[in-house]
Write an enzyme that holds these catalytic residues in place. Structure first.
Site, PDB file in Angstrom:
ATOM      1  N   ARG A 117      84.344  53.767  -2.439  1.00  0.00           N
ATOM      2  CA  ARG A 117      83.576  54.657  -2.665  1.00  0.00           C
ATOM      3  C   ARG A 117      82.037  54.395  -2.403  1.00  0.00           C
ATOM      4  O   ARG A 117      80.893  54.808  -2.786  1.00  0.00           O
ATOM      5  CB  ARG A 117      83.605  55.064  -4.307  1.00  0.00           C
ATOM      6  CG  ARG A 117      84.928  55.663  -4.738  1.00  0.00           C
ATOM      7  CD  ARG A 117      85.006  56.134  -6.068  1.00  0.00           C
ATOM      8  NE  ARG A 117      86.251  56.458  -6.468  1.00  0.00           N
ATOM      9  CZ  ARG A 117      87.406  55.954  -7.015  1.00  0.00           C
ATOM     10  NH1 ARG A 117      86.934  54.614  -7.055  1.00  0.00           N
ATOM     11  NH2 ARG A 117      88.491  56.288  -7.231  1.00  0.00           N
ATOM     12  N   LYS A 139      73.935  61.391   7.344  1.00  0.00           N
ATOM     13  CA  LYS A 139      75.207  62.245   7.766  1.00  0.00           C
ATOM     14  C   LYS A 139      76.331  61.529   8.255  1.00  0.00           C
ATOM     15  O   LYS A 139      76.122  60.933   9.163  1.00  0.00           O
ATOM     16  CB  LYS A 139      74.683  63.385   8.281  1.00  0.00           C
ATOM     17  CG  LYS A 139      74.171  64.666   7.480  1.00  0.00           C
ATOM     18  CD  LYS A 139      74.068  66.052   8.140  1.00  0.00           C
ATOM     19  CE  LYS A 139      73.781  67.065   7.587  1.00  0.00           C
ATOM     20  NZ  LYS A 139      73.797  68.423   8.442  1.00  0.00           N
ATOM     21  N   GLU A 181      68.489  66.908  21.473  1.00  0.00           N
ATOM     22  CA  GLU A 181      67.958  66.838  20.108  1.00  0.00           C
ATOM     23  C   GLU A 181      66.590  66.243  20.068  1.00  0.00           C
ATOM     24  O   GLU A 181      65.901  66.831  19.167  1.00  0.00           O
ATOM     25  CB  GLU A 181      68.934  65.619  19.541  1.00  0.00           C
ATOM     26  CG  GLU A 181      70.203  65.820  19.197  1.00  0.00           C
ATOM     27  CD  GLU A 181      70.132  66.795  17.826  1.00  0.00           C
ATOM     28  OE1 GLU A 181      69.389  66.944  17.474  1.00  0.00           O
ATOM     29  OE2 GLU A 181      71.487  67.467  17.685  1.00  0.00           O
ATOM     30  N   LYS A 222      62.838  63.479  12.140  1.00  0.00           N
ATOM     31  CA  LYS A 222      64.016  63.681  11.113  1.00  0.00           C
ATOM     32  C   LYS A 222      63.767  62.776   9.884  1.00  0.00           C
ATOM     33  O   LYS A 222      64.388  63.165   8.539  1.00  0.00           O
ATOM     34  CB  LYS A 222      65.198  62.982  11.709  1.00  0.00           C
ATOM     35  CG  LYS A 222      66.451  62.815  11.033  1.00  0.00           C
ATOM     36  CD  LYS A 222      67.743  62.956  11.854  1.00  0.00           C
ATOM     37  CE  LYS A 222      68.957  63.430  11.128  1.00  0.00           C
ATOM     38  NZ  LYS A 222      70.147  63.330  11.629  1.00  0.00           N
ATOM     39  N   GLU A 232      70.715  68.319   2.213  1.00  0.00           N
ATOM     40  CA  GLU A 232      70.634  69.614   2.938  1.00  0.00           C
ATOM     41  C   GLU A 232      70.780  70.803   2.070  1.00  0.00           C
ATOM     42  O   GLU A 232      71.603  71.663   2.282  1.00  0.00           O
ATOM     43  CB  GLU A 232      71.829  69.676   3.958  1.00  0.00           C
ATOM     44  CG  GLU A 232      71.573  70.910   4.969  1.00  0.00           C
ATOM     45  CD  GLU A 232      72.840  70.614   6.241  1.00  0.00           C
ATOM     46  OE1 GLU A 232      72.330  69.909   7.200  1.00  0.00           O
ATOM     47  OE2 GLU A 232      73.715  71.487   6.031  1.00  0.00           O
ATOM     48  N   ARG A 236      66.384  70.433   4.856  1.00  0.00           N
ATOM     49  CA  ARG A 236      67.076  69.624   5.968  1.00  0.00           C
ATOM     50  C   ARG A 236      67.952  70.975   6.728  1.00  0.00           C
ATOM     51  O   ARG A 236      68.103  70.185   7.966  1.00  0.00           O
ATOM     52  CB  ARG A 236      68.025  68.641   5.060  1.00  0.00           C
ATOM     53  CG  ARG A 236      68.701  67.921   6.308  1.00  0.00           C
ATOM     54  CD  ARG A 236      69.498  66.480   5.616  1.00  0.00           C
ATOM     55  NE  ARG A 236      70.089  65.990   6.801  1.00  0.00           N
ATOM     56  CZ  ARG A 236      70.570  64.698   6.610  1.00  0.00           C
ATOM     57  NH1 ARG A 236      70.384  64.144   5.646  1.00  0.00           N
ATOM     58  NH2 ARG A 236      71.367  63.942   7.344  1.00  0.00           N
ATOM     59  N   ASN A 240      69.340  71.719  11.910  1.00  0.00           N
ATOM     60  CA  ASN A 240      70.457  72.384  12.242  1.00  0.00           C
ATOM     61  C   ASN A 240      70.176  73.604  13.207  1.00  0.00           C
ATOM     62  O   ASN A 240      70.924  74.268  13.981  1.00  0.00           O
ATOM     63  CB  ASN A 240      71.368  73.048  11.305  1.00  0.00           C
ATOM     64  CG  ASN A 240      72.101  72.053  10.455  1.00  0.00           C
ATOM     65  OD1 ASN A 240      72.760  71.108  11.072  1.00  0.00           O
ATOM     66  ND2 ASN A 240      72.034  72.177   9.260  1.00  0.00           N
ATOM     67  N   HIS A 243      72.437  74.089  16.078  1.00  0.00           N
ATOM     68  CA  HIS A 243      73.767  73.703  16.109  1.00  0.00           C
ATOM     69  C   HIS A 243      74.637  74.707  15.724  1.00  0.00           C
ATOM     70  O   HIS A 243      75.976  74.356  15.910  1.00  0.00           O
ATOM     71  CB  HIS A 243      73.748  72.626  15.048  1.00  0.00           C
ATOM     72  CG  HIS A 243      73.020  71.691  15.081  1.00  0.00           C
ATOM     73  ND1 HIS A 243      71.621  71.148  15.748  1.00  0.00           N
ATOM     74  CD2 HIS A 243      73.315  70.254  15.120  1.00  0.00           C
ATOM     75  CE1 HIS A 243      71.432  70.052  16.093  1.00  0.00           C
ATOM     76  NE2 HIS A 243      72.454  69.193  15.796  1.00  0.00           N
ATOM     77  N   HIS A 247      77.768  73.913  17.880  1.00  0.00           N
ATOM     78  CA  HIS A 247      78.935  73.297  17.683  1.00  0.00           C
ATOM     79  C   HIS A 247      80.274  74.290  18.062  1.00  0.00           C
ATOM     80  O   HIS A 247      81.266  73.761  18.215  1.00  0.00           O
ATOM     81  CB  HIS A 247      78.900  73.171  16.030  1.00  0.00           C
ATOM     82  CG  HIS A 247      78.156  72.008  15.714  1.00  0.00           C
ATOM     83  ND1 HIS A 247      77.795  71.763  14.443  1.00  0.00           N
ATOM     84  CD2 HIS A 247      77.477  71.194  16.443  1.00  0.00           C
ATOM     85  CE1 HIS A 247      77.083  70.523  14.146  1.00  0.00           C
ATOM     86  NE2 HIS A 247      76.963  70.196  15.423  1.00  0.00           N
ATOM     87  N   HIS A 259      77.115  66.586  23.197  1.00  0.00           N
ATOM     88  CA  HIS A 259      76.692  67.276  22.258  1.00  0.00           C
ATOM     89  C   HIS A 259      75.180  67.824  22.601  1.00  0.00           C
ATOM     90  O   HIS A 259      74.886  68.962  22.052  1.00  0.00           O
ATOM     91  CB  HIS A 259      76.368  66.210  21.039  1.00  0.00           C
ATOM     92  CG  HIS A 259      75.656  66.614  19.729  1.00  0.00           C
ATOM     93  ND1 HIS A 259      76.345  67.828  19.033  1.00  0.00           N
ATOM     94  CD2 HIS A 259      74.325  66.441  19.601  1.00  0.00           C
ATOM     95  CE1 HIS A 259      75.352  67.715  18.199  1.00  0.00           C
ATOM     96  NE2 HIS A 259      74.312  67.187  18.245  1.00  0.00           N
TER      97      HIS A 259
END
Length: 355
Positions: A117, A139, A181, A222, A232, A236, A240, A243, A247, A259
């Site tokens: 965990r 992330k 990016e 960032k 997010e 945040r 995106n 994205h 995506h 990407h």
């Protein structure tokens, strides 16, 4: 040469400089005795260099290679690495070090997040994309047949170490793709990024002072955002930008498209959608295409059908129920959201990207 330290709130720092791979060990906890170093198959030299520096501190170091790029980001690869951790007896005071591009840092972070965990992870990105985006912010995740990054966790790293020397072996096409990016950071928060690229787009694609400044500026963008909103919940989401559509394109292309290239197309879609919604002016939309084109990034897409892309859009993480949500702009450096856009706007924006 000098190093730059960029804090991500009070949680951890991003170190940027030349010849800093041997600094990874200094970021581990004193009681960390075992470390798993993960690297992509084509880059054993950097993984082994980090491993050697860690062994010099007396720690037990295991090294595992994983597939290059998106094929690394599968639950099967993650499960193999968990097996390695289990067989070696890794405890909560031990750590994972991910050396490679964004796919490896995403994978390494997810493996560390799930093991017991949560154990420490140090991210050592070796690509522009990894440095400016994937490795910073906590992330982590893997892909599934249903979409990109749909399985993952928020797990901030203990540190991020960006050695600019590793960019010397990066294929030019990958370096350029990573700048997608960087451009995103210019449009959502730091217009100086766009100015630097427009002043000399060729120099921006070479390893040197201009690229370093672009990388450091995007990391700062960032870092400021994720320090204020790790999970997010609000701010945040602006990261995106481009994205949602990007995506969908990646998924449609079987993750074979880089990407940054997909995000470049996604930003053009978002800009066209914002224009149709009355949020963004013609000049700012045109600037998207001119900046991206100057770097050699794509601004059009003629692949999968709109219906197929729309299916992927509906699975996007920002979607709430049946309501699509997009990050858009009202101007350069002025991000906002467009919630539940008219279906006709979506189709028209898609058509503009295909034109």
């Amino acid at each position: 040469m000098s190093t730059t330290t960029i804090p991500v709130g009070s949680d951890y720092d991003v170190t940027v400089g030349h010849g800093v791979l041997d600094q990874v060990a200094s970021h581990l906890r004193d009681d960390t005795m075992r470390v798993l170093v993960i690297h992509p198959e084509p880059l054993p030299q950097y993984g082994q260099a980090v491993a050697a520096a860690l062994r010099a501190t007396g720690r037990e170091v295991l090294v595992e290679s994983v597939p290059d790029a998106e094929p690394a980001k599968t639950i099967e690869v993650a499960a193999r690495l968990w097996g390695v951790l289990g067989q070696a007896g890794f405890t909560r005071t031990d750590a994972v070090v991910a050396v490679g591009g964004g796919s490896v840092t995403d994978l390494g972070g997810f493996v560390a997040a799930a093991w017991l965990r949560g154990v420490d992870v140090i991210q050592v990105p070796t690509t522009v994309l990894g440095m400016v985006d994937a490795a910073v912010g906590g992330k982590t995740g893997v892909n599934t047949a249903e979409g990109k990054n749909l399985v993952g966790a928020f797990h901030p790293p203990r540190a991020v170490v960006c050695d600019l020397d590793t960019l010397s072996t990066l294929p030019h096409a990958d370096l350029v793709a990573g700048l997608g990016e960087v451009v995103k950071g210019g449009f959502i928060a730091d217009p100086v990024i766009l100015d630097l690229i427009e002043a000399d787009p060729v120099d921006a694609t070479r390893v040197g002072p201009r690229l370093r400044e672009l990388i450091e500026r995007k990391i700062t963008v960032k870092a400021n955002v994720v320090a204020a909103d790790l999970k997010e919940s609000s701010l945040r989401e602006i990261l995106n930008y481009g994205h949602t559509y990007g995506h969908a394109v990646e998924q449609a292309e079987g993750y074979r498209m880089r990407h940054g290239e997909a995000i470049s197309i996604g930003m053009v879609f978002a800009a066209e959608l914002a224009r149709l919604a009355g949020q963004l002016g013609d000049a700012d939309v045109a600037r998207h295409r001119s900046v991206l084109t100057a770097l050699g990034l794509p601004t059009t897409y003629a692949g999968a059908s709109w219906d197929r892309l729309l299916t992927a859009l509906r699975r996007d993480k920002k979607t709430r129920g049946a309501t699509l949500r997009f990050v858009t702009l009202t101007g350069v450096g002025q991000p906002t959201r467009l919630v539940g856009p008219e279906p006709a706007w979506l189709e028209a924006a898609d058509a503009a990207v295909r034109a």
